[in-house]
Each structure stands twice: as C-alpha cells, then as structure tokens.
Design a protein around this motif. Structure first.
Motif, PDB file in Angstrom:
ATOM      1  N   GLN A 276       2.552   9.425 -14.033  1.00  0.00           N
ATOM      2  CA  GLN A 276       3.426   9.626 -12.748  1.00  0.00           C
ATOM      3  C   GLN A 276       4.520   8.473 -12.914  1.00  0.00           C
ATOM      4  OE1 GLN A 276       3.668   7.042 -10.203  1.00  0.00           O
ATOM      5  NE2 GLN A 276       5.099   8.612  -8.757  1.00  0.00           N
ATOM      6  N   LEU A 277       4.023   7.242 -13.673  1.00  0.00           N
ATOM      7  CA  LEU A 277       5.273   6.232 -13.887  1.00  0.00           C
ATOM      8  C   LEU A 277       6.138   6.447 -14.731  1.00  0.00           C
ATOM      9  CD1 LEU A 277       6.049   3.440 -12.800  1.00  0.00           C
ATOM     10  CD2 LEU A 277       4.417   2.542 -14.536  1.00  0.00           C
TER      11      LEU A 277
ATOM     12  N   VAL B 207      10.241  -3.362 -10.715  1.00  0.00           N
ATOM     13  CA  VAL B 207       9.398  -4.425 -10.554  1.00  0.00           C
ATOM     14  C   VAL B 207       8.197  -4.251 -10.888  1.00  0.00           C
ATOM     15  CG1 VAL B 207       8.868  -6.138  -8.625  1.00  0.00           C
ATOM     16  CG2 VAL B 207      10.931  -5.025  -8.648  1.00  0.00           C
ATOM     17  N   PHE B 208       7.622  -5.260 -11.778  1.00  0.00           N
ATOM     18  CA  PHE B 208       6.227  -5.109 -12.252  1.00  0.00           C
ATOM     19  C   PHE B 208       5.487  -6.577 -11.831  1.00  0.00           C
ATOM     20  CE2 PHE B 208       7.866  -2.024 -14.635  1.00  0.00           C
ATOM     21  CZ  PHE B 208       7.026  -1.120 -15.245  1.00  0.00           C
ATOM     22  N   VAL B 209       4.687  -6.460 -11.012  1.00  0.00           N
ATOM     23  CA  VAL B 209       3.850  -7.642 -10.415  1.00  0.00           C
ATOM     24  C   VAL B 209       2.422  -7.885 -11.422  1.00  0.00           C
ATOM     25  CG1 VAL B 209       2.962  -8.810  -8.566  1.00  0.00           C
ATOM     26  CG2 VAL B 209       4.636  -7.028  -8.084  1.00  0.00           C
ATOM     27  N   GLY B 210       2.385  -8.863 -11.865  1.00  0.00           N
ATOM     28  CA  GLY B 210       1.329  -9.418 -12.812  1.00  0.00           C
ATOM     29  C   GLY B 210       1.549  -9.738 -14.206  1.00  0.00           C
TER      30      GLY B 210
ATOM     31  N   THR C 258      10.752   1.236  -7.636  1.00  0.00           N
ATOM     32  CA  THR C 258       9.763   1.193  -8.426  1.00  0.00           C
ATOM     33  C   THR C 258       8.990  -0.001  -8.197  1.00  0.00           C
ATOM     34  OG1 THR C 258      11.013   2.735  -9.963  1.00  0.00           O
ATOM     35  CG2 THR C 258       9.062   1.666 -10.860  1.00  0.00           C
ATOM     36  N   ILE C 259       7.940  -0.076  -7.810  1.00  0.00           N
ATOM     37  CA  ILE C 259       7.009  -1.466  -7.778  1.00  0.00           C
ATOM     38  C   ILE C 259       5.664  -1.154  -8.353  1.00  0.00           C
ATOM     39  CG2 ILE C 259       6.248  -3.068  -6.063  1.00  0.00           C
ATOM     40  CD1 ILE C 259       8.446  -2.144  -4.151  1.00  0.00           C
TER      41      ILE C 259
ATOM     42  N   ALA D  55       1.029  -1.109   0.121  1.00  0.00           N
ATOM     43  CA  ALA D  55      -0.112  -0.041   0.135  1.00  0.00           C
ATOM     44  C   ALA D  55       0.880   1.348   0.044  1.00  0.00           C
ATOM     45  CB  ALA D  55      -0.897   0.001   1.143  1.00  0.00           C
ATOM     46  N   GLU D  56       1.999   1.090   0.635  1.00  0.00           N
ATOM     47  CA  GLU D  56       2.892   2.408   0.671  1.00  0.00           C
ATOM     48  C   GLU D  56       3.697   2.491  -0.225  1.00  0.00           C
ATOM     49  OE1 GLU D  56       1.409   1.055   4.516  1.00  0.00           O
ATOM     50  OE2 GLU D  56       2.721  -0.046   3.003  1.00  0.00           O
ATOM     51  N   GLN D  57       4.401   1.568  -1.014  1.00  0.00           N
ATOM     52  CA  GLN D  57       5.352   1.403  -2.174  1.00  0.00           C
ATOM     53  C   GLN D  57       4.599   1.169  -3.604  1.00  0.00           C
ATOM     54  OE1 GLN D  57       8.447   2.187  -1.313  1.00  0.00           O
ATOM     55  NE2 GLN D  57       7.907   2.536   0.687  1.00  0.00           N
ATOM     56  N   GLY D  58       3.506   0.520  -3.677  1.00  0.00           N
ATOM     57  CA  GLY D  58       3.088   0.134  -4.894  1.00  0.00           C
ATOM     58  C   GLY D  58       2.490   1.396  -5.739  1.00  0.00           C
ATOM     59  N   ILE D  59       2.468   1.046  -7.131  1.00  0.00           N
ATOM     60  CA  ILE D  59       2.084   2.099  -8.107  1.00  0.00           C
ATOM     61  C   ILE D  59       1.055   1.156  -9.044  1.00  0.00           C
ATOM     62  CG2 ILE D  59       2.542   3.794  -9.950  1.00  0.00           C
ATOM     63  CD1 ILE D  59       5.479   3.940  -9.024  1.00  0.00           C
TER      64      ILE D  59
END
Length: 468
Positions: free
Chosen positions: A141-142, A169-172, A263-264, A127-131
């Motif tokens: 923004q990214l 890092v990209f999750v998904g 970057t997450i 919640a604090e670090q994710g984009i």
C-alpha cells in the motif's frame, strides 16, 4: 489413546519456525496420533519483515517475502484467525476466526509467539492519517501510495496540492523507519526521471526521531554516518523532535515546523501484543512474558514463549540482561523452543537458549548500507551486500531463496518497475461509476487518497438519497 495438543499462538518468526521444528522432531508421534500441533495466525503466511523495505521499493516481488504456512507445515493444523484471550487455568484459548463465531481450543502445551504490535501514541490525527510498516500489505500500500502521489503531483495545476503530494514523513529512526524511508526515497528519486512537471529536488522527505540518534543497533558512529548520508540526499533528519499533530495531513512538529503531507508513516517502536494482557499469564512491567533460559514462562507450567512478546534472559550479556527484540534472536529462539517442547513431551533434558548478538546490518537504498558485525564497521556497498547476504540466508525455504535471488538478478539487467497499482485497493470503483448515477460514489468504497484527489466542490449524492 491420550493425544497431547500443542497450541502455537502466532505464525510469525517464532511461531512458524517453532512449528516447523516440532513437525520435524515429532514426525513419528504425529503420524501415530499421539501429538497434534495447531498454529493460530490472522494471516495464512509468515512475513519476513527485514525484506519489507525492498518489497516496498519494488526490488522484490511482495509474494516472495512471505512464506505460506500450510505449505511448509503440512503436518500442522493452521487456523486463520486471532486468539483474543487465553485462560491458562482452564488450558484453553478463545479464537476469533475470519468468519463465524468465536470458539475455544484446549491445549496441553502452549507456545506464545504473538510478537509485537505498533506502539502508537494519542497524537491528534495519527489514527486517521498514519500508515504502519509491519506487514506486507502495508508495504504494498505504501509503495502504491508514494507512486500515486507522484502521479498527483505531475497532473495537478495547484501548487499547494503538488507540495502536499510530494511531502513524505516517517516517524521513528529505528530499522523499519530508516530502511523504509531510504528505500522509498531511492525509488521515488529514480521515478522522477519519467515526470516533467517536477524534479527530485521538489520532493520533501522528513525523518522524525524523538531521540538524539538513529539506528542505535549499529553503534553511535554508524548512526552518525547514516544521518550524514541521508542529509546528503536532501532528507531532512530531525533528531530530538516529536510529532505533535497531523490532523487532516497538516503536520506539526515539536520544533515548530509545520507543513501539509499526504504521507505519514509511523514506525516509532513496538509493544508486546495486547492479547497477553487478556490472559492469566505472568507479565513484566512492559507487558511481556518473563521466561527461563530454556524459554519456559516463569510461574506458568506448560507455557513457552519467545520473540518480541517474551523477556528472554541473555546468557551472553551482563547479569539480568535480556535479549533484544530482533529477527536474529527470534529465529534462533524458535529453534531452541521447538526442540525443548519436543524434549518436554518425551521427558528429555531441556537446553538453554544462548546466543551472542553478532551485530546489525541496515540497507539505505540500492547499493547503500551500514553494518557493524563482530565489531567490524562497514558502510556503502559492502554493508549493503552483507545485508542482502545475511537475510537471504535467514529466509526460510529454498523456494523463497531462489525466487528472491532471481528478483535481484533480473534487477541487474532491467530498470525498476514504477507503476502505481493503487486502484487495487478500490477494485469496484470503475464498476460503480458505470452501475450507479454519475455523481454517486458510495462513501464506504472511497479511500482518503480518492477523496483528496477528487475534491472539487462537487455536490455528492448520498447513499440514502440514491436509494430514495
């Protein structure tokens, strides 16, 4: 005169297209005051999400991938706010505007086009670090953030800070994650030619996917091809892997990998808009509204739904099959929905939604892509060209089509723009430096990027100390 009110909850694909169709079909009734249409949407525009990766990479002007609702819906009232609850028994919806108190709006026909939201998990630090990557502001923004990290890596003398800045890092491994990563890596690799203190090989791009494959929509063969192509670009594709923690930017994966990253990006799936749960409408086990083939909500008179928040029967598939949550279905469902609402108001015969999914296309960066259309598999430049061709045909309004084609045409003759405008997110920072004591920076105005870039052990003066 009894005026009938059609309330459309949401101004995304389904909401805008349905309102546009209704506005066209009921023009006479609207002019006579027999029908009014209202769209409620937190933003004053519709975002064409398939073009977000290109906007993030700088191939498209961000303003060209959004459609102003008030311009394309001149006969529709557009309320910029959120629907926070729906009381269908009382035929009313509670609206929270951008400013001011909430209020109720009554309706005769309700179209639920609330779409989906990011499906997050209780991962420490997320919640604090994710984009996220569902809205145009997140894409902007990214892009600014990635270019800003390259600036940090170029300017620092601390090797640990440089490695952290150059880790992404990209999750998904769905459309959003793969396309966003591929486009941004392509942009960052191009930008590296303008930096002296690091090379493109120093960047670390990681794709984390919980399943054993990526891009299931384009088929298993094309999914394997995509993994192969990404790995050839030195992108670390981790399948059957989970993000375990990212507290303070320290990434921990389920396979034991640990490293720091600024970057997450979280693109690991979506879920139905939670507003549906705050209503008395029927829902399935995934929180969606079950519909009839004609897009009426099952068990709720005068309620219609389509898109990601609806479970729409797929009449072209096997028994009990549902339409996949894609732009391809959403746009077509919206047209049928708009026409059916108009027919219902006139007492006409309703039509069923029936469309066979023709396939999928995905971009992997400039001149690179994968596609599977009508069973035909394409890769490389042909797939990339088909991706652009298909989506420009789906983009609403001639105005936006022309602007996007103009962006692409200019890109053939001029180099990419690689300027970071991250300061746009902190427009008052420079003024505050002048107006306030040198060592004072109001905490509320400082982003995590600013904190990290300016960490140096300096004693800060707090807001309360400054006032005293």
């Amino acid at each position: 005169m009894n005026t009938r009110h059609v309330l459309i909850a949401g101004g995304g694909y389904v909401g805008m297209y349905a309102a546009f169709r209704l506005q066209k079909s009921l023009r006479k009734e609207i002019r006579r005051g027999e029908v009014t249409i209202t769209v409620v949407e937190p933003r004053s525009y519709m975002t064409y999400q398939p073009f977000l990766p290109e906007a993030a990479a700088g191939n498209l002007e961000p303003r060209h991938v959004v459609v102003p609702l008030r311009r394309v819906l001149p006969d529709v009232q557009v309320i910029t706010g959120r629907i926070v609850s729906i009381d269908h028994a009382g035929r009313s919806a509670r609206i929270e505007p951008r400013a001011g108190a909430t209020y109720d709006v009554h309706y005769d026909e309700l179209v639920v086009a609330l779409g989906s939201v990011a499906r997050t998990l209780p991962i420490p630090g997320l919640a604090e670090q994710g984009i996220g990557f569902k809205q145009v502001e997140e894409a902007i923004q990214l892009r600014n953030h990635v270019l800003d990290r390259l600036d940090v890596a170029e300017s620092t003398t601390n090797e640990e800070t440089r490695r952290r800045a150059l880790s992404f890092v990209f999750v998904g491994g769905g459309y959003a994650g793969v396309e966003a990563l591929a486009e941004l890596e392509d942009m960052a690799r191009y930008a590296c030619r303008y930096y002296r203190n690091f090379r493109a090989e120093d960047m670390r791009w990681v794709l984390v996917e919980a399943a054993g494959r990526i891009l299931p929509e384009v088929g298993e063969d094309m999914g394997r091809y995509t993994v192969e192509r990404l790995r050839r670009r030195h992108i670390d594709v981790k399948l059957n892997t989970l993000l375990a923690s990212c507290v303070g930017g320290h990434v921990e994966l389920s396979d034991g990998t640990r490293f720091d990253s600024d970057t997450i990006v979280w693109t690991a799936g979506v879920k139905a808009n939670p507003v549906i749960a705050a209503s008395d409408l029927p829902r399935d086990d995934k929180g969606r509204l079950p519909t009839e083939p004609d897009l009426r909500v099952v068990g709720a008179d005068h309620v219609w739904a389509a898109g990601d928040c609806a479970a729409v029967p797929d009449l072209t598939g096997p028994p009990n099959a549902l339409c996949s949550p894609s732009a391809q279905h959403a746009v077509r469902q919206a047209k049928v929905l708009g026409d059916n609402v108009a027919r219902a108001l006139r007492g006409g015969l309703l039509h069923n939604y029936e469309h066979k999914h023709v396939g999928s296309v995905a971009s992997l960066g400039l001149h690179k892509g994968v596609a599977q259309v009508y069973g035909i598999k394409l890769r490389g430049w042909p797939a990339w060209f088909m991706h652009r061709t298909y989506h420009i045909s789906r983009m609403p309004t001639l105005n936006r089509k022309v602007r996007i084609v103009a962006d692409w045409t200019l890109g053939l003759f001029f180099p990419r723009e690689i300027v970071s405008l991250g300061s746009l997110q902190r427009p008052r920072e420079e003024f505050e430096r002048s107006a306030l004591p040198r060592q004072f920076s109001p905490p509320a105005s400082r982003s995590p990027e600013f904190e990290h870039a300016h960490a140096g052990g300096r004693t800060e003066v707090t807001w309360e100390q400054h006032r005293q």
